[in-house]
Motif scaffolding. Sequence first.
Motif, PDB file in Angstrom:
ATOM      1  N   LEU A 439       0.818  -1.211   0.000  1.00  0.00           N
ATOM      2  CA  LEU A 439       0.000   0.000   0.000  1.00  0.00           C
ATOM      3  C   LEU A 439       0.854   1.265   0.000  1.00  0.00           C
ATOM      4  CD1 LEU A 439      -3.057   0.102  -0.066  1.00  0.00           C
ATOM      5  CD2 LEU A 439      -3.038   0.828   2.296  1.00  0.00           C
ATOM      6  N   SER A 440       2.033   1.214   0.632  1.00  0.00           N
ATOM      7  CA  SER A 440       2.884   2.406   0.631  1.00  0.00           C
ATOM      8  C   SER A 440       3.289   2.784  -0.783  1.00  0.00           C
ATOM      9  CB  SER A 440       4.124   2.150   1.508  1.00  0.00           C
ATOM     10  OG  SER A 440       4.890   1.094   0.974  1.00  0.00           O
ATOM     11  N   ARG A 441       3.581   1.783  -1.646  1.00  0.00           N
ATOM     12  CA  ARG A 441       3.953   2.073  -3.034  1.00  0.00           C
ATOM     13  C   ARG A 441       2.740   2.571  -3.831  1.00  0.00           C
ATOM     14  NH1 ARG A 441       7.405  -1.055  -0.828  1.00  0.00           N
ATOM     15  NH2 ARG A 441       9.517  -1.261  -1.593  1.00  0.00           N
ATOM     16  N   LEU A 442       1.584   1.983  -3.544  1.00  0.00           N
ATOM     17  CA  LEU A 442       0.380   2.426  -4.249  1.00  0.00           C
ATOM     18  C   LEU A 442       0.049   3.881  -3.899  1.00  0.00           C
ATOM     19  CD1 LEU A 442      -2.203   1.923  -5.906  1.00  0.00           C
ATOM     20  CD2 LEU A 442      -3.251   1.020  -3.820  1.00  0.00           C
ATOM     21  N   TYR A 443       0.031   4.195  -2.598  1.00  0.00           N
ATOM     22  CA  TYR A 443      -0.293   5.559  -2.191  1.00  0.00           C
ATOM     23  C   TYR A 443       0.778   6.542  -2.636  1.00  0.00           C
ATOM     24  CZ  TYR A 443      -4.397   4.541   0.656  1.00  0.00           C
ATOM     25  OH  TYR A 443      -5.649   4.198   1.081  1.00  0.00           O
ATOM     26  N   GLU A 444       2.040   6.103  -2.674  1.00  0.00           N
ATOM     27  CA  GLU A 444       3.099   6.996  -3.120  1.00  0.00           C
ATOM     28  C   GLU A 444       2.859   7.440  -4.569  1.00  0.00           C
ATOM     29  OE1 GLU A 444       7.991   7.142  -3.295  1.00  0.00           O
ATOM     30  OE2 GLU A 444       6.943   5.303  -2.740  1.00  0.00           O
ATOM     31  N   ARG A 445       2.465   6.494  -5.415  1.00  0.00           N
ATOM     32  CA  ARG A 445       2.188   6.841  -6.820  1.00  0.00           C
ATOM     33  C   ARG A 445       0.975   7.769  -6.920  1.00  0.00           C
ATOM     34  NH1 ARG A 445       2.628   4.609 -12.027  1.00  0.00           N
ATOM     35  NH2 ARG A 445       1.712   6.163 -13.422  1.00  0.00           N
ATOM     36  N   GLU A 446      -0.106   7.428  -6.200  1.00  0.00           N
ATOM     37  CA  GLU A 446      -1.323   8.232  -6.278  1.00  0.00           C
ATOM     38  C   GLU A 446      -1.103   9.635  -5.729  1.00  0.00           C
ATOM     39  OE1 GLU A 446      -4.631   4.650  -5.777  1.00  0.00           O
ATOM     40  OE2 GLU A 446      -4.216   6.021  -4.125  1.00  0.00           O
ATOM     41  N   THR A 493       8.839 -11.406  -1.023  1.00  0.00           N
ATOM     42  CA  THR A 493       9.988 -10.864  -1.743  1.00  0.00           C
ATOM     43  C   THR A 493       9.685 -10.686  -3.211  1.00  0.00           C
ATOM     44  OG1 THR A 493      10.808 -13.115  -1.990  1.00  0.00           O
ATOM     45  CG2 THR A 493      11.602 -11.859  -0.105  1.00  0.00           C
ATOM     46  N   GLY A 494       9.057 -11.656  -3.821  1.00  0.00           N
ATOM     47  CA  GLY A 494       8.772 -11.568  -5.246  1.00  0.00           C
ATOM     48  C   GLY A 494       7.854 -10.418  -5.569  1.00  0.00           C
ATOM     49  N   SER A 495       6.745 -10.288  -4.831  1.00  0.00           N
ATOM     50  CA  SER A 495       5.792  -9.220  -5.109  1.00  0.00           C
ATOM     51  C   SER A 495       6.401  -7.858  -4.828  1.00  0.00           C
ATOM     52  CB  SER A 495       4.530  -9.416  -4.261  1.00  0.00           C
ATOM     53  OG  SER A 495       4.882  -9.413  -2.905  1.00  0.00           O
ATOM     54  N   THR A 496       7.240  -7.776  -3.780  1.00  0.00           N
ATOM     55  CA  THR A 496       7.858  -6.496  -3.462  1.00  0.00           C
ATOM     56  C   THR A 496       8.800  -6.041  -4.555  1.00  0.00           C
ATOM     57  OG1 THR A 496       7.705  -7.066  -1.121  1.00  0.00           O
ATOM     58  CG2 THR A 496       9.205  -5.270  -1.711  1.00  0.00           C
ATOM     59  N   SER A 497       9.600  -6.969  -5.101  1.00  0.00           N
ATOM     60  CA  SER A 497      10.533  -6.576  -6.153  1.00  0.00           C
ATOM     61  C   SER A 497       9.806  -6.103  -7.393  1.00  0.00           C
ATOM     62  CB  SER A 497      11.440  -7.765  -6.482  1.00  0.00           C
ATOM     63  OG  SER A 497      10.657  -8.858  -6.951  1.00  0.00           O
ATOM     64  N   SER A 498       8.688  -6.759  -7.730  1.00  0.00           N
ATOM     65  CA  SER A 498       7.925  -6.328  -8.902  1.00  0.00           C
ATOM     66  C   SER A 498       7.360  -4.934  -8.699  1.00  0.00           C
ATOM     67  CB  SER A 498       6.788  -7.323  -9.176  1.00  0.00           C
ATOM     68  OG  SER A 498       7.313  -8.612  -9.401  1.00  0.00           O
ATOM     69  N   LEU A 499       6.827  -4.700  -7.515  1.00  0.00           N
ATOM     70  CA  LEU A 499       6.294  -3.364  -7.248  1.00  0.00           C
ATOM     71  C   LEU A 499       7.394  -2.319  -7.260  1.00  0.00           C
ATOM     72  CD1 LEU A 499       3.783  -4.212  -4.408  1.00  0.00           C
ATOM     73  CD2 LEU A 499       3.221  -3.405  -6.692  1.00  0.00           C
ATOM     74  N   ASN A 500       8.572  -2.704  -6.779  1.00  0.00           N
ATOM     75  CA  ASN A 500       9.687  -1.763  -6.819  1.00  0.00           C
ATOM     76  C   ASN A 500      10.017  -1.365  -8.246  1.00  0.00           C
ATOM     77  OD1 ASN A 500      10.176  -1.445  -4.107  1.00  0.00           O
ATOM     78  ND2 ASN A 500      11.452  -3.282  -3.964  1.00  0.00           N
ATOM     79  N   THR A 610       2.256   5.785   9.342  1.00  0.00           N
ATOM     80  CA  THR A 610       3.489   6.504   9.011  1.00  0.00           C
ATOM     81  C   THR A 610       4.221   5.832   7.859  1.00  0.00           C
ATOM     82  OG1 THR A 610       3.692   7.229  11.310  1.00  0.00           O
ATOM     83  CG2 THR A 610       5.668   7.326   9.955  1.00  0.00           C
ATOM     84  N   LYS A 611       4.234   4.509   7.857  1.00  0.00           N
ATOM     85  CA  LYS A 611       4.921   3.798   6.774  1.00  0.00           C
ATOM     86  C   LYS A 611       4.122   3.876   5.473  1.00  0.00           C
ATOM     87  CE  LYS A 611       7.129  -0.550   5.550  1.00  0.00           C
ATOM     88  NZ  LYS A 611       7.507  -1.917   5.985  1.00  0.00           N
ATOM     89  N   ILE A 612       2.792   3.762   5.569  1.00  0.00           N
ATOM     90  CA  ILE A 612       1.967   3.760   4.355  1.00  0.00           C
ATOM     91  C   ILE A 612       1.972   5.134   3.691  1.00  0.00           C
ATOM     92  CG2 ILE A 612      -0.406   3.542   3.534  1.00  0.00           C
ATOM     93  CD1 ILE A 612      -0.798   1.337   5.635  1.00  0.00           C
ATOM     94  N   PHE A 613       1.845   6.190   4.478  1.00  0.00           N
ATOM     95  CA  PHE A 613       1.753   7.547   3.931  1.00  0.00           C
ATOM     96  C   PHE A 613       3.048   8.330   4.161  1.00  0.00           C
ATOM     97  CE2 PHE A 613      -2.740   6.496   4.750  1.00  0.00           C
ATOM     98  CZ  PHE A 613      -3.276   6.755   3.500  1.00  0.00           C
ATOM     99  N   ARG A 614       4.172   7.699   3.974  1.00  0.00           N
ATOM    100  CA  ARG A 614       5.448   8.360   4.234  1.00  0.00           C
ATOM    101  C   ARG A 614       5.734   9.498   3.259  1.00  0.00           C
ATOM    102  NH1 ARG A 614       8.694   2.867   2.586  1.00  0.00           N
ATOM    103  NH2 ARG A 614       8.065   2.798   0.391  1.00  0.00           N
TER     104      ARG A 614
END
Length: 920
Positions: A439-446, A493-500, A610-614
């Motif tokens: 969710l942190s990566r999703l919210y960061e993009r949005e 790990t796999g899903s995190t690397s793809s999102l990265n 804090t981590k999600i909306f950093r």
Amino acid sequence: MTAIKHALQRDIFTPNDERLLSIVNVCKAGKKKRNCFLCATVTTERPVQVNVVKVKKSDKGDFYKRQTAWALRDLAIVDAKDAVKESPEFDLHFDKVYKWVASSTVEKNTFISCIWKLNQRYLRKKIDFINVSSQLLEELPKVAEESVPSGENQSVAGGDEEAVDEYQELNAREEQDIEIMMEGCEYAIANAEAFAEKLSRELQVLDGANIQSIMASEKQVNILMKLLDEALKEVDQIELKLSSYEEMLQSVKEQMDQISESNHLIHLSNTNNVKLLSEIEFLVNHMDLAKGHIKALQEGDLTSSRGIEACTNAADALLQCMNVALRPGHDMLHAVKQQQQRFSDLREQFARRLASHLNSVFVQQFTQTLLQLYNRSSYHSVPGHDQSSTLAQHSAELTLPNHHPFHRDLLRYAKLMEWLKNTDYGKYEGLTKNYMDYLSRLYEREIKDFFEVAKIKMTGTTREGKKFATLPRKESAVKQETESLHGSSGKLTGSTSSLNKLSVQSSGNRRSQSSSLLDMGNMSASDLDVADRTKFDKIFEQVLSELEPLCLAEQDFISKFFKLQQHQSTAGTTTSEVEEVDGVALSRSYTSGVPQTVSSEKDMIRQMMTKIFRCIEPELNNLIALGDKIDSFNSLYMLVKMSHHVWTAQNVDPASFLSTTLGNVLVTVKRNFDKCISNQMKQMDEVKISKKSKVGILPFVAEFEEFAALAESIFKNAERRGDLDKAYIKLIRAVFDSVEKVANESQKTPRDVVMMENFHHIFATLSRLKISCLEAEKKEAKQKYTDHLQSYVIYSLGQPLEKLNHFFEGVEARVAQGIREEEVSYQLAFNKQELRKVIKEYPGKEVKKGLDNLYKKVDKHLCEEENLLQVVWHSMQDEFIRQYKHFEGLIARCYPGSGITMEFTIQDILDYCSSIAQSH
């Protein structure tokens, strides 16, 4: 003592139907000696009640009063302290121990002896007498109650001799017998001796009759003795029969004992069987899991609502079976151990399946959201797509995506997440980390795209030559990443690397786009009108209004989905502290890496938020920096809006993520506001005035008026009004000092004119805006304006009738030396002839010419924008008339009857001034 005893009997005990038997004068041991009496009494009515009564003299000392009474049956122990040595001390143990000191040992011993005798006669419960001499405890003589006539008041054995010899009143039967006897002897009252002799003779006759009767009954006595002998024989026979019966009953008793023992064993066996059945039923009822629940845990559908409900019920049932409180010894049963192992295997199997499924749901939902966001933000290069069309496409709407459908789908698993948290916290923690990472990566993009749109709307255009970067990604590449995300749902790990990969490749373009906005040069506030500032205010308010519900919705979802009501251990802990930064009270938080226990649900939620909306706080700071570059006065809008949102968030939860983040950003806004104020004060210090032109209204005075008008419109009913008031005080003091400085340095314009015009402008501004915190400064500005107006009038007007003024100064000097005013005309230099010569030098035409030149001079000094010429001219007219009246007064006093007058009148002065003002 006897007199006291009779007085107590008469006044206290006789009215209560009691008789006083013994009395002792005592005082409490160890206290100030306040004497009282302990009395042993009995009631005159049956059944007899024996009491120990404490009697005390009244405070006035004229009568006795009954204070406390104890029933003798409540007395447990009488302690005489010492059985050998004479001592006046003794203790009575009622509900508590009462310690007394008698006035003498004789009274003490008499009282204790009376108590012992009353106890022996009237009480079944015997009182313990300890440390009492055996001589006092004498046995009460046995007096048969039958020998006492019915109704007679019996004397108490053991009382003192006075009580035994006391008069006994005759009862009604005795009185009746004596009256009958005396009626038979009429001379009984007159001749007592004859009556006594008659009674003696009759008694002898009766005694003889009694003896004869006894001798006549000897035969009956013999018969009675025979009957007694026969009765004894019958008793012996009955005893023999009873002995035989007793032997028979003995055998029956042994048989009954055997039967009783057999019944006890049967009862014990039944009891054990019931308890065993109860234990078996307990285990079967509490440790038996239905087949349907087992099937749901092993194969239940976790995608449908019905399947999720079945799995939830089965998981709750399994948890109840595992958490059942076993009774002592159950854990040693082999069947119980097998069932517990089976439950443990089911829990582990279902926990793995649930965690894997939720990971897949996370990946699927986040992947779909990212792809939708990618499709909205990317566009294909088509001929005709220039920069302006791209800008319009990106800045169409300033809104954030709604995650409610995603939250709604996941909330179906909330109860299962609670079950996983209670049964396998390791998998629960893994899911929590996966959720935060996705969710942190999703919210960061949005959020970054959202802020890019906000920046575009604020600036309205970009620098020439800058293009928004596209996302050159082919559909096959997107499909490949999507499949990679779906295939790694069970592994973090796999899903995190793809999102990265998906986020990093686009972050560079967004950074370049934001830098192009932030690299814009500073824009002057004078180039922007009110509409631009209002537009910025609306955009900034919309940004905050979009962020708040997004954060609150996510926080509410986290609380419900992850069930954070219980305290759990996490990898780090968030510590919050309250501090004041730049006058702003904030609740700051920081996260430490040492494993500790989270103090509350709020700490855990704030840590996840804090981590999600950093990215929210840095993006807000960038937006604030852009607004400050566009127009420094935007800091006023931002301070009001941000303060309101911080105040709203703190009312809901002062320690929440939203409150803390907005509070941190508020510090930045407050610093920008302070910087804006400092810059204005610095510009005042650096202002330069042209030496060739009039000064007029200084620029910073006009700027203060603009700032105050804008600030009053922005801060109307704002929470941070105090910050503006402090800024007002700093600015107005700087304005006052700078006006003073410029006035001192001015060469072309007189100092009084610079001060008068600018302070008049300041006073008019403060009067119009009605700023309550600047009331003192408003009065000061008015005072400075008035003082310098008066000073300029006096200085500019000077002495228009100079020779006449010098003449009358000499007249006043002579009067001051002691010459009378009416004798001044006899002085050679100040006679009437000299006065007429001086007056002739100032005809009306010359006076008007001088006033006209003065008007032109004042007109050159004053600026047109403040329009103070008429005010100054009217003040000069008043000053000239004052001087004229002063001269006329001196002529009237010093040259009375001379007929000397000025060649022009006050009306002429008014006409001259009016015509001059109209001509110009």
